[in-house]
Enzyme design. Sequence first.
Site, mmCIF file in Angstrom:
data_model
loop_
_atom_site.group_PDB
_atom_site.id
_atom_site.type_symbol
_atom_site.label_atom_id
_atom_site.label_comp_id
_atom_site.label_asym_id
_atom_site.label_seq_id
_atom_site.Cartn_x
_atom_site.Cartn_y
_atom_site.Cartn_z
ATOM 1 N N LYS A 159 0.336 4.132 0.102
ATOM 2 C CA LYS A 159 -0.281 5.572 -0.291
ATOM 3 C C LYS A 159 0.339 6.657 -0.603
ATOM 4 C CE LYS A 159 -0.279 3.710 4.660
ATOM 5 N NZ LYS A 159 -0.692 3.804 5.762
ATOM 6 N N GLU A 164 -6.590 5.469 8.317
ATOM 7 C CA GLU A 164 -6.579 7.008 7.446
ATOM 8 C C GLU A 164 -7.665 7.411 6.672
ATOM 9 O OE1 GLU A 164 -3.430 5.802 5.477
ATOM 10 O OE2 GLU A 164 -1.737 5.416 7.289
ATOM 11 N N HIS A 197 -9.449 1.106 4.747
ATOM 12 C CA HIS A 197 -8.428 1.549 6.093
ATOM 13 C C HIS A 197 -7.986 3.021 6.544
ATOM 14 C CE1 HIS A 197 -4.334 3.406 6.490
ATOM 15 N NE2 HIS A 197 -3.996 2.056 5.843
ATOM 16 N N GLU A 209 -5.821 -4.051 11.003
ATOM 17 C CA GLU A 209 -4.651 -3.022 11.341
ATOM 18 C C GLU A 209 -4.743 -2.376 12.563
ATOM 19 O OE1 GLU A 209 -2.263 -2.364 7.011
ATOM 20 O OE2 GLU A 209 -4.288 -0.971 7.211
ATOM 21 N N GLY A 255 2.347 2.490 10.991
ATOM 22 C CA GLY A 255 3.077 4.063 9.963
ATOM 23 C C GLY A 255 4.289 4.325 11.623
ATOM 24 N N SER A 314 3.500 -1.455 10.550
ATOM 25 C CA SER A 314 4.880 -1.685 11.121
ATOM 26 C C SER A 314 5.817 -2.393 10.708
ATOM 27 C CB SER A 314 4.981 -1.218 12.261
ATOM 28 O OG SER A 314 4.293 0.380 11.958
ATOM 29 N N ASN A 337 0.453 -1.496 -0.190
ATOM 30 C CA ASN A 337 0.049 0.846 0.191
ATOM 31 C C ASN A 337 1.476 1.225 -0.109
ATOM 32 O OD1 ASN A 337 -2.068 1.674 0.698
ATOM 33 N ND2 ASN A 337 -1.953 1.894 2.733
HETATM 34 P P1 PGA Z 1 2.634 0.511 8.065
HETATM 35 O O1 PGA Z 1 1.477 0.841 6.967
HETATM 36 O O2 PGA Z 1 3.098 -0.763 7.338
HETATM 37 O O3 PGA Z 1 3.474 1.505 6.982
HETATM 38 O O4 PGA Z 1 2.724 0.765 9.356
HETATM 39 C C1 PGA Z 1 0.261 -0.344 7.421
HETATM 40 C C2 PGA Z 1 -0.599 0.297 6.331
HETATM 41 O O5 PGA Z 1 -1.191 1.545 6.419
HETATM 42 O O6 PGA Z 1 -1.123 -0.517 5.259
#
Ligand code: PGA
Length: 249
Positions: free
Chosen positions: A11, A93, A91, A163, A169, A208, A9
């Site tokens: 982003k 976000e 997601h 998640e 992140g 992460s 992903n």
């Molecule tokens: P990250 O993001 O691996 O940077 O923690 C995972 C995600 O948001 O799908």
Amino acid sequence: MSRKYIIANWKMNMSLSEALQWLKDVEENFPEGVDGAVCPPFVYIRDLVKEARKLKVGAQNVSWAEKGAYTGEVAAYMLKDVGADLVIIGHSERRKYFNETNQDISKKITLAVKNGLEVVLCVGETLEQRQAGKVEEVVRTQLREGLDGVPPETWEKLTIAYEPVWAIGTGVPCKPEDAIKVIEFIRAELKDIAGNKGKGIRVLYGGSIKPDNFEEFLKVGVDGGLVGGASLKADSFIQLLRLGAKYSS
Ligand code: PGA
């Protein structure tokens, strides 16, 4: 399902030339026996679809409307039309910054599967919710409301990504033994909602993930990973695919 699924992903990152170079590197080193996908920003999807042979290509979002006067939106049929295979929906976000509700999410999933797209539905609790002992309640509601009205015969198109919001992140992943507890709960919920149709659905972990911690998650039985930061470099994504292949059967 014992074949692992690793999804990048991106982003809101990467330029077109970086995207194409990444794809070339990953395709050249793609290991046998694992499923992989990349979800770039919308504008790169078509370019990546043209070049991808082993990786699936998908979007990070889709509109809840079928078509029409919705400035700035992208419809499910358009994604299908340009060759996308999948779409990430719900997601954290999107839930946080764009106020997506479970009701929006169920409309999006319904339209996506109707248009033949695979769906990766993201669920997960915030830190406050975890501290309040509400993980199962939150995840159950996200699953039940998000999947409400999604025709059971399309469930084979589904993947779930667990998640935990606090692990995304931050560089601090969930402990594998905690993640698998929630993943087992999700598997049981899916079976409860959809019976046998819920059984083969893969449940990934995200938050992460890195090449040096992913194996711990595979060891406890996750079906794969949804990867943000560590997917941006081809090298580290290739390492994650290799680990996925090692644990696939
Ligand atoms: P990250 O993001 O691996 O940077 O923690 C995972 C995600 O948001 O799908």
